[in-house]
Design a protein around this motif. Structure first.
Motif, PDB file in Angstrom:
ATOM      1  N   VAL A 101      -4.541  -1.441  -9.950  1.00 53.46           N
ATOM      2  CA  VAL A 101      -4.078  -0.084  -9.688  1.00 53.46           C
ATOM      3  C   VAL A 101      -2.929  -0.115  -8.691  1.00 53.46           C
ATOM      4  O   VAL A 101      -3.025  -0.769  -7.645  1.00 53.46           O
ATOM      5  N   GLU A 114      -7.136   6.484 -12.721  1.00 52.76           N
ATOM      6  CA  GLU A 114      -7.123   5.017 -12.759  1.00 52.76           C
ATOM      7  C   GLU A 114      -8.250   4.435 -11.903  1.00 52.76           C
ATOM      8  O   GLU A 114      -8.893   3.452 -12.298  1.00 52.76           O
ATOM      9  N   ASN A 149      -3.538   8.487 -10.332  1.00 50.82           N
ATOM     10  CA  ASN A 149      -4.205   7.402  -9.616  1.00 50.82           C
ATOM     11  C   ASN A 149      -5.714   7.616  -9.567  1.00 50.82           C
ATOM     12  O   ASN A 149      -6.492   6.660  -9.686  1.00 50.82           O
TER      13      ASN A 149
END
Length: 392
Positions: free
Chosen positions: A360, A373, A370
């Motif tokens: 990531v 993720e 994010n």
């Protein structure tokens, strides 16, 4: 303190020290244990740090009650245990000194003395009769210095284990033993797992009622529990199922992302420990990394590299033979995030490291993408890792 019949701990407790070995914080101090066995002949097991020789000699004299020791047995030449040898031999010049060949080499290096006829060199399996008590010597090289030896006393079935099974702290309470012993083991002895395993095998046939270490409390109950932990640690196996998240954050954005990741993992039922590498001593972080089967490394980018605290932490992991774990990687950077590559290069150079995907990348601050993720990464971390049983 009386240990058992005819055996006493005459050591001292150091509450003044801030850093053990000049690097490990010891907020609860540390004990320098020294033992005395009273019989027809008297044996003293190790001395203490030089700064505490007066208290130690006072304890010793009280137990001797007018008698003089016949033998000084040196288990380990590190100065926290051997620092008062010269003073002891000045006070009791007739005492015979027992050690192995490497012991006496180091003794001359530290004190530049020649003890001549006082020296008794022992090797693996040699014995010494005190009367009812019989001592047998077992070499324990690199646990954690090359001259180390353990001593087994067969009458009371006591193992004098040198630094093995030791802990930081001065309390006799065993409730914190696993945490303090884990941190002590991985930072002091952790590099030498094969040697620790070897000496555990060597003493496995002995009937042991108690273990007297040079640091920490007496172990005289549930010995199988402590020995089992040492077997796990000596083989670098994870002790528990869980995740350590070790992060190096500059302004707090990486930290906030790791808090979010920890929340996702906890929702999945995982046990998680968060370590801020910039604010927590790395000896604690090292112990937690070895404790669990999975590790997350998250770092800001700094000078086209990983952030300094992460670099220092990975150097420590490598130095202590970190291995056999599943590892996930996260990086942050505002214009050129590149922290994952050096982190991954170091970790994949270690033994049996499995990299968890996806990696990531955060640019400056965590956004909604994010977060998605990190949710996916949490699932991948949750599905990885395994606990193996320590084998003999």
């Amino acid at each position: 303190m009386q240990v058992c019949e005819s055996i006493y701990n005459v050591g001292v407790k150091d509450t003044e020290i801030d850093l053990f070995e000049g690097q490990y914080p010891v907020p609860n101090g540390i004990a320098y244990n020294s033992y005395i066995i009273l019989d027809e002949k008297i044996a003293v097991m190790d001395t203490v740090d030089f700064h505490f020789f007066r208290d130690w000699l006072s304890h010793l004299e009280r137990v001797l009650n007018g008698r003089e020791p016949d033998y000084l047995i040196i288990s380990h030449m590190e100065p926290d245990h051997a620092g008062s040898i010269d003073i002891f031999l000045s006070k009791y010049p007739q005492t015979k000194v027992i050690g192995n060949t490497k012991t006496f080499q180091m003794l001359k290096q530290f004190f530049q003395g020649d003890y001549g006829d006082q020296e008794i060199v022992v090797k693996e399996g040699d014995t010494l009769e005190l009367g009812k008590h019989t001592l047998t010597f077992y070499t324990a090289p690199l646990v954690h210095w090359p001259e180390v030896m353990m001593t087994y006393e067969s009458y009371t079935k006591t193992l004098f284990s040198a630094d093995a099974f030791g802990t930081f702290g001065i309390e006799d309470d065993l409730s914190n033993w696993p945490d303090e012993a884990r941190r002590y083991y991985y930072n002091i002895c952790g590099k030498f797992g094969p040697q620790v395993k070897s000496v555990l095998n060597k003493i496995s046939g002995l009937q042991i009622n108690r273990i007297c270490s040079l640091h920490g409390p007496l172990l005289n109950e549930d010995l199988d529990k402590y020995v089992h932990l040492y077997k796990i640690w000596s083989q670098y196996l994870p002790e528990e199922s869980g995740i350590t998240i070790a992060y190096a954050s500059i302004y707090g954005h990486t930290e906030r992302a790791m808090f979010f990741l920890a929340e996702q993992l906890e929702k999945l039922g995982e046990q998680v420990t968060l370590i801020d590498l910039g604010r927590n001593d790395h000896s604690f972080a090292l112990a937690e990394a070895f404790r669990y089967d999975r590790l997350v490394l998250a770092s800001s980018t700094y000078d086209g590299w990983m952030f300094t605290p992460m670099c220092e932490f990975l150097s420590r992991l490598r130095g202590k033979n970190f291995q056999g774990r599943d590892v996930a990687f996260i990086q942050n950077g505002s214009w050129a995030p590149v922290a994952i590559k050096p982190m991954k290069d170091i970790m994949t150079s270690l033994k049996d490291i499995t990299c968890i995907e996806p990696e990531v990348t955060i640019k400056s601050a965590m956004n909604d993408n994010n977060k998605q993720e990190l949710i996916v990464l949490a699932e991948a971390i949750h599905n990885g890792g395994c606990i193996e049983e320590a084998c003999d």
